[in-house]
Scaffold this active site. Structure first.
Site, mmCIF file in Angstrom:
data_model
loop_
_atom_site.group_PDB
_atom_site.id
_atom_site.type_symbol
_atom_site.label_atom_id
_atom_site.label_comp_id
_atom_site.label_asym_id
_atom_site.label_seq_id
_atom_site.Cartn_x
_atom_site.Cartn_y
_atom_site.Cartn_z
ATOM 1 N N CYS A 146 1.067 -0.987 -0.133
ATOM 2 C CA CYS A 146 -0.056 0.092 -0.223
ATOM 3 C C CYS A 146 0.547 1.362 -0.242
ATOM 4 O O CYS A 146 1.555 0.939 0.193
ATOM 5 C CB CYS A 146 -1.045 -0.095 1.252
ATOM 6 S SG CYS A 146 -2.132 -1.375 1.662
ATOM 7 N N ARG A 197 5.195 0.390 -5.964
ATOM 8 C CA ARG A 197 5.026 -0.265 -5.019
ATOM 9 C C ARG A 197 4.707 -1.864 -5.233
ATOM 10 O O ARG A 197 4.477 -2.438 -5.062
ATOM 11 C CB ARG A 197 4.702 0.594 -3.276
ATOM 12 C CG ARG A 197 5.434 1.651 -2.996
ATOM 13 C CD ARG A 197 5.144 2.795 -2.605
ATOM 14 N NE ARG A 197 4.686 2.214 -1.099
ATOM 15 C CZ ARG A 197 5.443 2.133 0.290
ATOM 16 N NH1 ARG A 197 6.676 2.853 0.252
ATOM 17 N NH2 ARG A 197 5.150 1.454 1.404
ATOM 18 N N TRP A 216 -2.837 -2.516 -2.156
ATOM 19 C CA TRP A 216 -2.173 -3.918 -2.469
ATOM 20 C C TRP A 216 -2.997 -4.953 -1.279
ATOM 21 O O TRP A 216 -3.065 -5.060 -0.308
ATOM 22 C CB TRP A 216 -0.637 -4.026 -2.001
ATOM 23 C CG TRP A 216 -0.005 -5.600 -2.255
ATOM 24 C CD1 TRP A 216 -0.020 -5.519 -3.690
ATOM 25 C CD2 TRP A 216 -0.059 -6.299 -2.373
ATOM 26 N NE1 TRP A 216 0.775 -6.380 -4.418
ATOM 27 C CE2 TRP A 216 0.747 -7.207 -3.150
ATOM 28 C CE3 TRP A 216 0.431 -7.037 -0.376
ATOM 29 C CZ2 TRP A 216 1.316 -8.356 -3.231
ATOM 30 C CZ3 TRP A 216 0.895 -7.786 -0.466
ATOM 31 C CH2 TRP A 216 1.557 -9.000 -1.503
ATOM 32 N N ASN A 233 -1.117 1.554 5.975
ATOM 33 C CA ASN A 233 -0.254 0.945 4.837
ATOM 34 C C ASN A 233 0.613 -0.093 6.175
ATOM 35 O O ASN A 233 0.747 0.149 7.246
ATOM 36 C CB ASN A 233 0.958 1.446 3.926
ATOM 37 C CG ASN A 233 2.159 0.900 3.907
ATOM 38 O OD1 ASN A 233 1.497 -0.549 4.251
ATOM 39 N ND2 ASN A 233 3.498 0.886 3.711
ATOM 40 N N GLY A 234 -0.557 -1.404 6.456
ATOM 41 C CA GLY A 234 0.356 -2.390 7.631
ATOM 42 C C GLY A 234 -0.799 -3.454 7.363
ATOM 43 O O GLY A 234 -1.623 -3.817 6.729
ATOM 44 N N GLU A 286 19.167 -16.115 -9.066
ATOM 45 C CA GLU A 286 18.930 -15.035 -9.080
ATOM 46 C C GLU A 286 18.297 -14.769 -10.724
ATOM 47 O O GLU A 286 16.856 -13.810 -10.993
ATOM 48 C CB GLU A 286 19.423 -13.671 -9.011
ATOM 49 C CG GLU A 286 20.111 -12.223 -8.981
ATOM 50 C CD GLU A 286 17.651 -11.610 -8.244
ATOM 51 O OE1 GLU A 286 17.671 -12.468 -7.343
ATOM 52 O OE2 GLU A 286 18.130 -10.468 -8.966
ATOM 53 N N LYS A 339 14.606 -13.137 -11.964
ATOM 54 C CA LYS A 339 14.328 -12.375 -12.665
ATOM 55 C C LYS A 339 12.913 -12.888 -13.529
ATOM 56 O O LYS A 339 12.255 -12.646 -13.461
ATOM 57 C CB LYS A 339 15.418 -11.869 -13.724
ATOM 58 C CG LYS A 339 15.950 -11.039 -12.153
ATOM 59 C CD LYS A 339 15.417 -9.298 -12.074
ATOM 60 C CE LYS A 339 14.875 -9.936 -10.605
ATOM 61 N NZ LYS A 339 15.902 -9.720 -9.696
ATOM 62 N N GLU A 362 9.989 -14.105 -12.757
ATOM 63 C CA GLU A 362 8.951 -12.693 -11.297
ATOM 64 C C GLU A 362 8.067 -12.081 -12.481
ATOM 65 O O GLU A 362 7.405 -10.971 -12.420
ATOM 66 C CB GLU A 362 9.479 -11.720 -10.107
ATOM 67 C CG GLU A 362 10.272 -10.607 -10.862
ATOM 68 C CD GLU A 362 11.082 -10.078 -9.543
ATOM 69 O OE1 GLU A 362 10.594 -9.305 -8.617
ATOM 70 O OE2 GLU A 362 12.297 -10.126 -9.333
ATOM 71 N N HIS A 383 20.982 -35.664 -8.755
ATOM 72 C CA HIS A 383 20.428 -36.242 -7.712
ATOM 73 C C HIS A 383 18.943 -35.929 -7.807
ATOM 74 O O HIS A 383 17.990 -35.385 -6.780
ATOM 75 C CB HIS A 383 21.372 -35.544 -6.732
ATOM 76 C CG HIS A 383 22.451 -35.388 -5.903
ATOM 77 N ND1 HIS A 383 22.465 -36.849 -5.926
ATOM 78 C CD2 HIS A 383 23.547 -35.080 -6.181
ATOM 79 C CE1 HIS A 383 24.156 -37.103 -5.529
ATOM 80 N NE2 HIS A 383 24.797 -35.476 -5.773
ATOM 81 N N LYS A 431 6.357 -3.852 -4.791
ATOM 82 C CA LYS A 431 8.439 -3.460 -4.518
ATOM 83 C C LYS A 431 8.825 -3.595 -2.579
ATOM 84 O O LYS A 431 9.651 -4.444 -3.134
ATOM 85 C CB LYS A 431 8.144 -2.073 -4.810
ATOM 86 C CG LYS A 431 10.022 -1.979 -5.130
ATOM 87 C CD LYS A 431 10.882 -2.532 -5.587
ATOM 88 C CE LYS A 431 12.837 -2.194 -5.875
ATOM 89 N NZ LYS A 431 13.372 -2.822 -6.763
HETATM 90 O O1 M6R Z 1 13.758 -4.782 0.570
HETATM 91 P P1 M6R Z 1 14.116 -5.929 -0.267
HETATM 92 O O2 M6R Z 1 15.347 -6.229 -0.809
HETATM 93 O O3 M6R Z 1 14.328 -6.385 1.144
HETATM 94 O O4 M6R Z 1 13.089 -7.110 -0.467
HETATM 95 C C1 M6R Z 1 13.200 -8.300 -0.951
HETATM 96 C C2 M6R Z 1 12.569 -9.209 -1.704
HETATM 97 O O5 M6R Z 1 11.270 -8.764 -1.210
HETATM 98 C C3 M6R Z 1 12.906 -8.764 -3.594
HETATM 99 O O6 M6R Z 1 14.711 -8.353 -3.385
HETATM 100 C C4 M6R Z 1 12.151 -9.461 -4.336
HETATM 101 O O7 M6R Z 1 12.860 -10.824 -3.977
HETATM 102 C C5 M6R Z 1 12.229 -8.389 -5.772
HETATM 103 N N1 M6R Z 1 11.185 -8.180 -6.120
HETATM 104 C C6 M6R Z 1 13.437 -9.377 -6.518
HETATM 105 O O8 M6R Z 1 13.796 -8.896 -7.598
#
Ligand code: M6R
Length: 688
Positions: free
Chosen positions: A2, A33, A103, A130-131, A559, A563, A566, A582, A683
């Site tokens: 949010c 966000r 959100w 927010n929260g 990673e 990407k 995601e 394995h 975000k």
């Molecule tokens: O703000 P942070 O680095 O703590 O966030 C952690 C994850 O939510 C964040 O890295 C998430 O995996 C990314 N969207 C990946 O691109």
């Protein structure tokens, strides 16, 4: 997550149209966000400005809420403006507007679940949040018993209703002058969970109250010269602030929505209640001993604070010549890495040795060196960055490094000791799981180090010491430049910890030399952009993509796969190549594309053997190798090869991730998905 935004103009004439546009733009800045609905509240008449406060006569504020994106909200607001003949030219010399991107957590995205949430039909109290309120069910039961009816499935709706309940009760008991801040402090006393809140009320026209516990919130102040009203800014400001000068005040979940208006901000702290009234700003806070009065309303203490100045330019939050933020942030990496290293690498001059200087760790290096264990803790990409840095940290420090996904550490209540150094890695510095793990490590007595991109964030403030990665604002939900800067910071941290050991001096100096050359190497690897676009065209219709890595590049495989899944919404899995036999080998056939990371390091010959085994099973291979190694990894000329510049082994993961970031980006564009706000993702993940 949010996003909250509010705009209050004082002694400054602003038309309704202008106020609406400031609120909409604030929301657009918070879009990154992640959200699925939005809403705003403004006053229905400028005569509100002249109504003494509190007044039962001020008309109910207007409320607009819509599911979907900001532009759907904007459209629906202007449609309603047309239908109701609301005058957009009407001028307000004082006005308080609030706005929100939601959100969904409690209840589907729908207008009734969007914020502002209301106390009831007359919108006596409106709240953006927010929260998460963890005790909302108990509060709801109590309020229902007192005759309140609920329209939404949100946890938030209890808040404005509780405010009304407290306000009505105070009035029934004859306290006609109960202050807005008193009502909010009393509300806060009943809330459990994490929150940042802004309250608007028809009983307190032209006032706003902001408060927080856990979730981020800041105040921006822009003062105008009374003669010109042209934005000339006065001298230093301190709180409490009491003056009649024309001004604009902004409240926001983060700096992105404020920086285009002003750089003078106050980071609101947990437990604080910020009251905007009559051109002044006062800050109250519960005094833990004296604040809780038995029976009556809470009595808080007044707090004095000073403004800080944002070190950020508006250009940082614009896309520039790029189509998407993710694209801009990938291509910005030579510059973001330069900023990350600026002033921290020392070579030549009066200092004979090549060394690194990390101001935020200097005082704590001896303690870290004496730790029995270093524990890296993070989520998602930040966890992967820590994993990429683990081998060099172990090598240069000689201290065992263990890895913890923040939520898993908490689920297991895994052991953390006083002799541990716990390193919290987080781009946003606000991730709820990482923050909870930090609280847990503090309770267990560990030395807590923060590695974050966000100055003033909860992790930056709560850890004992730390390093800012200085990558600049990262707006794309998919983390790219923050990942590479995090790795470089952790490599520098390893260099600093290991700097008291003679035996690894040559190794340290080679890495430092490598860091000086590094931005150019990143520039070189970015030239693969077109090649990655061609590869993306080949992979566009695939269901799945595997990535095999090991050693320094196990993290690269994880990673790269993160990407792709995601943003490109394609199943992708990063696999430790040592585990291939394995289980994962069963998946290999001539159809499933597999990226094997086989750049030149201590694991190279093992990766050659992995390639042979995959090749023997007709695997559809794409091999990433160091420049000049193509012949030794491309068996029978059948695989596709991505050749990357070779650098020091511990820095190679930074180079190797770049083509995979580009691949994920192009796949997303070609598949027609939203690059910067991928489906269902936020975000900053400020809830567990
Ligand atoms: O703000 P942070 O680095 O703590 O966030 C952690 C994850 O939510 C964040 O890295 C998430 O995996 C990314 N969207 C990946 O691109």
């Amino acid at each position: 997550m949010c996003g909250i935004f509010a705009y209050l103009n004082y002694n400054l004439n602003r038309e309704r149209r202008y106020i609406l546009e400031v609120l909409f733009n604030g929301l657009r800045r918070l879009e990154y966000r992640g959200y699925d609905s939005a809403g705003i509240s403004i006053d229905c008449s400028s005569s509100v400005s002249n109504v003494p406060s509190p007044s039962p006569h001020s008309p109910p504020p207007l409320l607009f809420r819509q599911e979907g994106n900001i532009e759907s909200l904007v459209k629906s607001v202007y449609q309603e403006v047309d239908a109701t003949k609301l005058n957009l030219e009407e001028t307000f010399s004082v006005h308080a507007g609030i706005a929100h991107t939601r959100w969904a957590t409690h209840g589907e995205p729908a207008p009734r679940n969007s914020h502002p949430q209301s106390s009831g039909p007359e919108n006596e109290f409106l709240v953006v949040h927010n929260g998460v309120i963890t005790n909302y069910e108990v509060l709801k039961e109590t309020l229902v018993r007192h005759g309140f009816t609920f329209d939404s499935e949100t946890d938030t709706e209890v808040i404005p209703k509780l405010a009304k309940f407290i306000f009505d009760k105070a009035n029934e008991e004859g306290d006609q002058t109960v202050a807005f801040s008193q009502v909010v402090l009393e509300v806060m006393r009943h809330l459990e969970g994490a929150y940042a809140l802004i309250f608007k009320s028809r009983h307190y026209p032209n006032e706003l109250i902001a408060c927080k516990r856990g979730s981020p919130l800041l105040l921006g102040v822009k003062e105008f010269s009374p003669e010109t009203s042209n934005g000339a800014i006065f001298g230093d400001l301190k709180f409490p602030m009491k003056d009649e000068k024309p001004k604009e005040l902004f409240l926001s979940s983060d700096v992105h929505a404020v920086v285009e208006h002003t750089k003078k901000v106050l980071m609101i702290e947990d437990g604080e209640v910020v009251h905007l009234k009559d051109g002044g700003v006062s800050i109250l806070k519960f005094d833990t001993d004296k604040g809780k009065l038995s029976g009556g309303l809470a009595r808080p203490a007044s707090v004095q604070r000073a403004l800080s100045v944002l070190q950020m330019e508006v250009e940082q939050i614009n896309k520039g010549n790029y189509e998407h933020y993710m694209q801009k942030e990938i291509h910005q990496q030579p510059e973001s890495l330069t900023t990350t290293m600026r002033g921290r690498l020392i070579r030549g001059g009066s200092c004979k040795d090549k060394t690194v200087l990390l101001g935020g760790l200097k005082e704590h290096l001896r303690t870290i060196r004496r730790s029995r264990r270093i524990v890296f803790i993070g989520c998602g990409t930040s966890y992967n960055a820590a994993l990429a840095s683990r081998p060099i940290m172990e090598e240069l420090s000689g201290i065992p490094v263990s890895m913890e996904i923040a939520s898993d550490l908490l689920d297991r209540q895994g052991p953390i000791y006083r002799e541990d150094t716990a390193v919290f890695v987080s781009q946003s510095g606000e991730t709820a799981d990482t923050l909870n793990a930090l609280q847990y490590a503090l309770e267990n007595g560990a030395l807590c180090v923060g590695i974050t991109n966000t100055v003033g964030s909860a992790i930056a403030r709560t850890t004992h010491c730390g390093i800012h990665i200085n990558a600049g604002a990262e707006i794309g939900v998919a983390s790219t430049k923050a990942y590479t800067s995090q790795i470089v910071v952790m490599v520098m941290m390893a260099l600093a910890i290991g700097s008291d050991t003679i035996s690894n001096q040559a190794r340290r100096e080679a890495i430092i030399d490598g860091l000086f050359e590094f931005p150019n190497k990143v520039r070189e690897v970015l030239k693969l952009d077109q090649e990655m676009k061609e590869l993306a065209k080949l992979l566009i219709a695939e269901q799945s993509l595997l990535m095999f890595g090991r050693g320094y590049n196990y993290a690269t495989a994880l990673e790269g796969a993160l990407k792709v899944k995601e943003v490109a919404l394609m199943h992708s899995e990063g696999i430790l190549a040592g585990e291939m036999k394995h289980g994962p080998l069963a998946l290999v056939d001539e159809n499933l594309p597999i990226i094997v990371i086989a750049t030149h390091d201590a694991c190279f010959s093992k990766q050659q053997s992995v390639i042979q085994q995959l090749h023997a099973r007709k695997g559809r291979l794409i091999v990433m190798c160091s420049k000049g190694d193509a012949a030794s990894v491309c068996l029978g000329g059948s695989s596709r090869v991505i050749e990357v510049p070779q650098v020091e082994d511990c820095l190679q993961p930074v180079i190797n991730i770049v083509p995979l970031q580009l691949l994920a980006y192009h796949l997303t564009v070609l598949r027609g998905y939203n690059v910067d706000q991928p489906r269902n993702l936020a975000k900053s993940v400020t809830t567990e």
